[in-house]
Motif scaffolding. Sequence first.
Motif, PDB file in Angstrom:
ATOM      1  N   GLY A 466      -8.098  92.421  41.118  1.00 33.96           N
ATOM      2  CA  GLY A 466      -7.808  92.756  42.619  1.00 33.96           C
ATOM      3  C   GLY A 466      -6.816  94.047  42.201  1.00 33.96           C
ATOM      4  N   PHE A 467      -6.519  94.803  43.490  1.00 36.53           N
ATOM      5  CA  PHE A 467      -5.825  96.028  43.440  1.00 36.53           C
ATOM      6  C   PHE A 467      -4.456  96.042  42.712  1.00 36.53           C
ATOM      7  CE2 PHE A 467      -2.407  97.991  45.746  1.00 36.53           C
ATOM      8  CZ  PHE A 467      -2.650  99.476  45.392  1.00 36.53           C
ATOM      9  N   ASN A 468      -3.714  94.852  43.051  1.00 39.24           N
ATOM     10  CA  ASN A 468      -2.330  94.476  42.542  1.00 39.24           C
ATOM     11  C   ASN A 468      -2.192  94.496  41.272  1.00 39.24           C
ATOM     12  OD1 ASN A 468      -0.927  94.815  44.969  1.00 39.24           O
ATOM     13  ND2 ASN A 468      -1.255  92.615  45.519  1.00 39.24           N
ATOM     14  N   GLU A 469      -3.352  93.699  40.682  1.00 46.58           N
ATOM     15  CA  GLU A 469      -3.430  93.640  39.144  1.00 46.58           C
ATOM     16  C   GLU A 469      -3.918  95.187  38.603  1.00 46.58           C
ATOM     17  OE1 GLU A 469      -5.340  89.811  37.741  1.00 46.58           O
ATOM     18  OE2 GLU A 469      -6.168  90.123  39.706  1.00 46.58           O
ATOM     19  N   TYR A 470      -4.830  95.740  39.329  1.00 42.30           N
ATOM     20  CA  TYR A 470      -5.093  97.059  38.582  1.00 42.30           C
ATOM     21  C   TYR A 470      -3.742  98.004  38.781  1.00 42.30           C
ATOM     22  CZ  TYR A 470      -7.126 101.817  38.393  1.00 42.30           C
ATOM     23  OH  TYR A 470      -7.675 103.028  37.970  1.00 42.30           O
ATOM     24  N   LEU A 471      -2.907  98.140  39.726  1.00 39.66           N
ATOM     25  CA  LEU A 471      -1.948  98.570  39.666  1.00 39.66           C
ATOM     26  C   LEU A 471      -0.781  98.330  38.611  1.00 39.66           C
ATOM     27  CD1 LEU A 471       0.053 100.866  41.091  1.00 39.66           C
ATOM     28  CD2 LEU A 471       0.693  99.129  42.831  1.00 39.66           C
ATOM     29  N   ASN A 472      -0.600  97.100  38.529  1.00 41.03           N
ATOM     30  CA  ASN A 472       0.168  96.588  37.420  1.00 41.03           C
ATOM     31  C   ASN A 472      -0.298  96.882  35.837  1.00 41.03           C
ATOM     32  OD1 ASN A 472       2.051  95.029  38.839  1.00 41.03           O
ATOM     33  ND2 ASN A 472       0.894  93.392  38.873  1.00 41.03           N
ATOM     34  N   ILE A 490      15.485  99.470  28.913  1.00 41.07           N
ATOM     35  CA  ILE A 490      14.569  98.713  29.302  1.00 41.07           C
ATOM     36  C   ILE A 490      14.695  98.714  30.857  1.00 41.07           C
ATOM     37  CG2 ILE A 490      13.549  96.467  29.648  1.00 41.07           C
ATOM     38  CD1 ILE A 490      13.695  95.982  26.515  1.00 41.07           C
ATOM     39  N   SER A 491      15.877  98.614  31.325  1.00 42.99           N
ATOM     40  CA  SER A 491      15.945  98.496  32.768  1.00 42.99           C
ATOM     41  C   SER A 491      15.781  99.560  33.354  1.00 42.99           C
ATOM     42  CB  SER A 491      17.821  98.046  32.873  1.00 42.99           C
ATOM     43  OG  SER A 491      18.558  98.978  32.279  1.00 42.99           O
ATOM     44  N   TYR A 499       8.949  99.281  39.390  1.00 44.65           N
ATOM     45  CA  TYR A 499       9.535  97.958  39.739  1.00 44.65           C
ATOM     46  C   TYR A 499      11.002  98.115  40.010  1.00 44.65           C
ATOM     47  CZ  TYR A 499       5.168  96.419  37.542  1.00 44.65           C
ATOM     48  OH  TYR A 499       3.847  96.100  37.375  1.00 44.65           O
ATOM     49  N   SER A 500      11.511  97.647  41.136  1.00 45.45           N
ATOM     50  CA  SER A 500      12.737  97.692  41.577  1.00 45.45           C
ATOM     51  C   SER A 500      13.511  96.331  40.988  1.00 45.45           C
ATOM     52  CB  SER A 500      12.737  97.691  43.150  1.00 45.45           C
ATOM     53  OG  SER A 500      12.415  96.484  43.639  1.00 45.45           O
ATOM     54  N   ASP A 501      12.865  95.168  40.699  1.00 47.41           N
ATOM     55  CA  ASP A 501      13.398  94.194  40.258  1.00 47.41           C
ATOM     56  C   ASP A 501      13.139  94.047  38.535  1.00 47.41           C
ATOM     57  OD1 ASP A 501      14.112  91.531  39.401  1.00 47.41           O
ATOM     58  OD2 ASP A 501      13.426  90.555  41.222  1.00 47.41           O
ATOM     59  N   HIS A 502      14.213  94.316  38.141  1.00 46.92           N
ATOM     60  CA  HIS A 502      14.172  94.153  36.524  1.00 46.92           C
ATOM     61  C   HIS A 502      13.305  92.997  35.821  1.00 46.92           C
ATOM     62  CE1 HIS A 502      14.961  95.033  32.158  1.00 46.92           C
ATOM     63  NE2 HIS A 502      15.699  93.983  32.043  1.00 46.92           N
ATOM     64  N   SER A 503      13.911  91.812  36.250  1.00 48.00           N
ATOM     65  CA  SER A 503      13.246  90.668  36.076  1.00 48.00           C
ATOM     66  C   SER A 503      11.942  90.206  36.119  1.00 48.00           C
ATOM     67  CB  SER A 503      14.401  89.232  36.373  1.00 48.00           C
ATOM     68  OG  SER A 503      14.133  89.389  37.746  1.00 48.00           O
ATOM     69  N   TYR A 504      11.467  90.718  37.276  1.00 48.57           N
ATOM     70  CA  TYR A 504      10.158  90.698  37.734  1.00 48.57           C
ATOM     71  C   TYR A 504       9.177  91.836  36.659  1.00 48.57           C
ATOM     72  CZ  TYR A 504       5.713  90.983  40.437  1.00 48.57           C
ATOM     73  OH  TYR A 504       4.622  90.929  40.689  1.00 48.57           O
ATOM     74  N   PHE A 505       9.995  92.897  36.344  1.00 52.01           N
ATOM     75  CA  PHE A 505       9.039  93.675  35.580  1.00 52.01           C
ATOM     76  C   PHE A 505       8.866  92.942  34.204  1.00 52.01           C
ATOM     77  CE2 PHE A 505       9.858  96.615  31.884  1.00 52.01           C
ATOM     78  CZ  PHE A 505       8.883  97.310  31.781  1.00 52.01           C
ATOM     79  N   CYS A 506       9.939  92.310  33.650  1.00 56.67           N
ATOM     80  CA  CYS A 506       9.811  91.588  32.287  1.00 56.67           C
ATOM     81  C   CYS A 506       8.597  90.722  32.478  1.00 56.67           C
ATOM     82  CB  CYS A 506      11.022  91.160  31.909  1.00 56.67           C
ATOM     83  SG  CYS A 506      12.354  92.588  31.602  1.00 56.67           S
TER      84      CYS A 506
END
Length: 526
Positions: A466-472, A490-491, A499-506
């Motif tokens: 999907g688009f979101n996976e492609y962007l990720n 890393i932050s 990614y505005s949320d560091h934990s979500y990025f990880c």
Amino acid sequence: MTIYYEETGRGYKMMEQERCKVLIVDDEVLIRQGIRHYVNWDEEGFVIIGEASNGEEALNIIEKTPPHIIITDIVMPIMDGIELTKKVKEEYPEIEVIILSSFSDFDYVRSTFQSGVADYILKPKLEGPELLRALKQALRRLPNFDLDLSNQSITTTEDWIRYLMAGYEPINQKQLEYESFPKSHFCLMEIDLKLVKDIHKVKKNIMEQLPYVLADFNYYPILLEDRSFSYIINIDKEEFSSLIATIKKVAGKSEKIGHSIIWLLGEPFKEMAQLKKHYEDELKRLRSYRFYFPEQNFLMLRELPEVPEESSFELNRFIDVFKRRDFEKAFEELNQYTEYLTHQYTVNENEFKAILGNIIFNITLLLEGMKFDLNQMQQDRYQYFAMLNEADNSKSAKDCFTNFLEEVQNLITSQMNTQNQSNMPQLLEYIDQHYNEPISLADLANHFHFNPSYLSTYFSQHHGIGFNEYLNQIRIEKAKSYLENKNVSISEISGFVGYSDHSYFCKVFKKMTGMSPSKYRKSSLI
């Protein structure tokens, strides 16, 4: 209006009573369409007998069905309005002519037609009031259309009917009524031959059969025209159901032999003085409704279906959806609205056609503004307008409109595929350059003029995700490059790649690479 009588064994028979016939001659379809819509022809006592795009076509129509008034443009191909007027005045001097002109030198136009022309209208001033003024001016020149009956004596039933139908205040004519109408109630009936092809044969047949069909009733004509005959019938109230059955039976027989005759029947009423009111409220309404019931041979108000509840369709909303290129939704709403309109029989025929014509006009403008290549469709649009105007029932008009929509959808499908193929590399490059910004599928679709559902399908078919996976994927690949630089935290990297949320990025990073950002950094620096 003059009415002629012929004395018969049963008294007087009304021989003729008709509306003023008008022929429109102009090579521009939109002008002819505008003239049709500027005036309520039926209400004002006129009827349009035809249209022509040049003088030669007009003369062919005149030879078959002479009008009382011609409205004609001056500049036309094959035979212009000047030549047409000369020929009409030579061969049909009783016909009145109204000239339409686009010339700025109006005095020159007027001097060209010093004799024989009833009036002139400049096209920029061609609107309802001006057109109606010119028509009435021409009508006053016709000796057989004198409607002033106020000072004439009423000695026959026909006089009394004519007086009431002209709209004069009812006066006491009880004795005349008792002699002609011994029963307690009245009703109105109309025989509509608008769709009949062999008009002369069918008209003769009806006139011969009518005395047998209405043998049990006294009846008198109230309005006899080329393609419709209206009558007042004297009945006792309890006879009304029998009359309905008789007319339905006759209507059924006519249909079986292929005659497109429609019988209209009004409700019973008590007072002769209510004649005009019932004619206006019932027969005229039914006459306008017949457009929506082409397959029915009998119409009366009590048997009509319920009018559908008002639709929520809004043209402006449709335009917004269309501009967003959500064509599937736009056409779905439009088809639902068209289906609703074909059952909304209280909408005037001209209004029905104008609504569809307006939508056709707006869609072509939208496509042009959205840079679609219209080519043939620009020319076809006028053909659709003409077909809409000529449609004699709602089904034919809807079929014409549906054909237009199919052409539009085919054009969009073919050109969208081409546009999408050429725009897709730019879209992917845009993602690669703006991956660190908040990007949504809807934003991209709007920016590159894609349909959101098409864009979603594209990523699934061409990238397997999907688009979101492609962007990720893009963001995580960029993050890997940053992680190879040990001087960037890393932050900070999570913000650099969107990614505005560091934990979500990880969390996303580990899901896609199988290791945390810190572990990836250690492995890459070894």
